[in-house]
Design a protein around this motif. Structure first.
Motif, PDB file in Angstrom:
ATOM      1  N   ALA A 179       5.360  10.857   0.743  1.00 32.17           N
ATOM      2  CA  ALA A 179       6.138  10.239   1.815  1.00 32.17           C
ATOM      3  C   ALA A 179       5.229   9.574   2.838  1.00 32.17           C
ATOM      4  CB  ALA A 179       7.020  11.289   2.484  1.00 32.17           C
ATOM      5  N   ALA A 180       4.077  10.180   3.098  1.00 30.39           N
ATOM      6  CA  ALA A 180       3.139   9.604   4.063  1.00 30.39           C
ATOM      7  C   ALA A 180       2.626   8.243   3.597  1.00 30.39           C
ATOM      8  CB  ALA A 180       1.977  10.561   4.284  1.00 30.39           C
ATOM      9  N   ALA A 181       2.371   8.115   2.298  1.00 30.60           N
ATOM     10  CA  ALA A 181       1.891   6.838   1.772  1.00 30.60           C
ATOM     11  C   ALA A 181       3.001   5.794   1.732  1.00 30.60           C
ATOM     12  CB  ALA A 181       1.303   7.043   0.375  1.00 30.60           C
ATOM     13  N   ARG A 182       4.206   6.229   1.345  1.00 27.11           N
ATOM     14  CA  ARG A 182       5.324   5.277   1.257  1.00 27.11           C
ATOM     15  C   ARG A 182       5.785   4.796   2.626  1.00 27.11           C
ATOM     16  NH1 ARG A 182       7.412   9.310  -2.042  1.00 27.11           N
ATOM     17  NH2 ARG A 182       9.077   9.682  -0.513  1.00 27.11           N
ATOM     18  N   ALA A 183       5.443   5.534   3.685  1.00 26.47           N
ATOM     19  CA  ALA A 183       5.905   5.166   5.029  1.00 26.47           C
ATOM     20  C   ALA A 183       5.187   3.946   5.578  1.00 26.47           C
ATOM     21  CB  ALA A 183       5.716   6.347   5.980  1.00 26.47           C
ATOM     22  N   VAL A 184       4.093   3.546   4.924  1.00 27.31           N
ATOM     23  CA  VAL A 184       3.297   2.418   5.411  1.00 27.31           C
ATOM     24  C   VAL A 184       3.460   1.224   4.481  1.00 27.31           C
ATOM     25  CG1 VAL A 184       0.978   1.599   5.982  1.00 27.31           C
ATOM     26  CG2 VAL A 184       1.608   3.986   6.424  1.00 27.31           C
ATOM     27  N   THR A 185       3.726   0.074   5.061  1.00 28.77           N
ATOM     28  CA  THR A 185       3.800  -1.171   4.297  1.00 28.77           C
ATOM     29  C   THR A 185       2.643  -2.072   4.711  1.00 28.77           C
ATOM     30  OG1 THR A 185       6.214  -1.074   4.172  1.00 28.77           O
ATOM     31  CG2 THR A 185       5.174  -3.220   3.769  1.00 28.77           C
ATOM     32  N   VAL A 186       1.812  -2.435   3.754  1.00 30.47           N
ATOM     33  CA  VAL A 186       0.687  -3.330   4.024  1.00 30.47           C
ATOM     34  C   VAL A 186       1.186  -4.760   3.882  1.00 30.47           C
ATOM     35  CG1 VAL A 186      -1.624  -4.044   3.324  1.00 30.47           C
ATOM     36  CG2 VAL A 186      -0.974  -1.623   3.224  1.00 30.47           C
ATOM     37  N   VAL A 187       1.204  -5.487   4.973  1.00 36.58           N
ATOM     38  CA  VAL A 187       1.706  -6.860   4.977  1.00 36.58           C
ATOM     39  C   VAL A 187       0.648  -7.830   4.473  1.00 36.58           C
ATOM     40  CG1 VAL A 187       2.628  -8.709   6.423  1.00 36.58           C
ATOM     41  CG2 VAL A 187       3.279  -6.319   6.868  1.00 36.58           C
TER      42      VAL A 187
END
Length: 320
Positions: A179-187
């Motif tokens: 969940a911690a990784a999925r919470a971040v979106t690299v634009v």
């Protein structure tokens, strides 16, 4: 030689393993017969990793998150460690490596040592050595739990390829992102311009400018170019705006461990020494014979920087 598996996190860029990771593999093969190199994303250079000691290359895809995120790296490491039952994980003692080590420790309860200069298996435990308190003490730290995470300082050893390496086994695995990784979106992602000089944290030679340069880093840069060195600075120099804060070496900046450190106009204050005390050979150039840096320098030059630096640079250039 230990029979437990040792896992090495391989840091890489543009398909090539960073030199610090090859150093880690060199250490790992001296500690264990079962060395696993963890490569996240892309296609690993298996032959290079095998040549430096990897018996198994674990190529990991993190599904559902950007592989460059620290949380993704921890997801991959946790999956590999759980599967192979390793008792030791080696990472580079860089900002990224230390962050991954800390996050992994929170998840697993592992013991973590950062900035280590060596690691050995003694009396059933992994024991590391590191200097503390600005190089005043050499300490031994033992991990008492089932997993030790050791962040080894760059240049603790030289990376050496085996003369006749065995081929490495490749294991392909896909890990679901946390969940911690999925919470971040690299634009988007942009590479920081680095020029022709090596990265400060990984450089074998570093030339550092301090208050004594009085805002003029041209002599420091000229000497660094001749030596093929990275350029660093003290906190005073960065606070004054003479050079970017990313060049700061010290307890609140970048920790370095070059084979050769050249301090130009550097006083040697304790907070600066805390970031470079692992340097192999220290050369100090300062016009103040009472500067603290001369107390721990291997070689010292007392003189005017405006005279010493050009002469030293010219002499070195003539020998190239």
């Amino acid at each position: 030689m230990n029979d437990d598996a040792v896992v090495v996190l391989v840091d890489h860029a543009e398909g090539a393993a960073r030199p610090t990771s090859l150093e880690l593999l060199t250490v790992a093969r001296q500690l264990s017969r079962d060395v696993h190199a963890v490569w996240i994303g892309s296609t690993p250079p298996v032959d290079v990793l095998a040549a430096h000691g990897a018996g198994t290359v674990q190529r990991v895809d993190v599904e559902g998150a950007d592989p460059g995120l620290t949380a993704s790296v921890v997801d991959a490491l946790q999956a590999v460690l759980s599967d192979v039952g390793a008792s030791l994980l080696l990472v580079a003692s860089t900002f990224e490596g230390r962050e991954a080590a800390a996050r992994l420790a929170v998840r697993t309860g592992a013991g973590v040592v950062t900035g280590a200069s060596s690691v050995a298996f003694q009396d059933g435990r992994w024991v590391t050595r590191k200097s503390v308190l600005a190089g005043s003490w050499d300490t031994a730290c033992a991990a008492t739990g089932p997993l030790a995470v050791v962040a080894l300082a760059p240049h603790a050893v030289r990376a050496e390829a085996l003369p006749d390496p065995a081929p490495a086994r490749v294991v392909e695995r896909t890990v679901a992102a946390s969940a911690a990784a999925r919470a971040v979106t690299v634009v988007s992602r942009a590479h920081r311009p680095t020029g022709d000089r090596p990265p400060l944290a990984e450089a074998e030679v570093v030339v550092v400018g301090g208050r004594g340069v009085d805002g003029d880093f041209s002599g420091v840069e000229a000497l660094a170019d001749v030596l093929g060195a990275a350029v660093g600075a003290t906190r005073v120099a960065t606070d004054e705006g003479w050079i970017g804060h990313e060049a700061q070496v010290g307890q609140t900046g970048v920790t370095i461990s070059p084979r050769l450190y050249v301090g130009v106009g550097v006083s040697g204050a304790v907070h600066h020494r805390g970031g470079m005390d692992a340097a192999g050979t220290v050369v100090a150039i300062n016009n103040d014979p009472d500067a603290p840096i001369f107390e721990f320098a291997d070689y010292g030059v007392v003189g005017d920087l405006g005279e010493v630096l050009p002469a030293l640079t010219a002499a070195l250039r003539a020998r190239r």
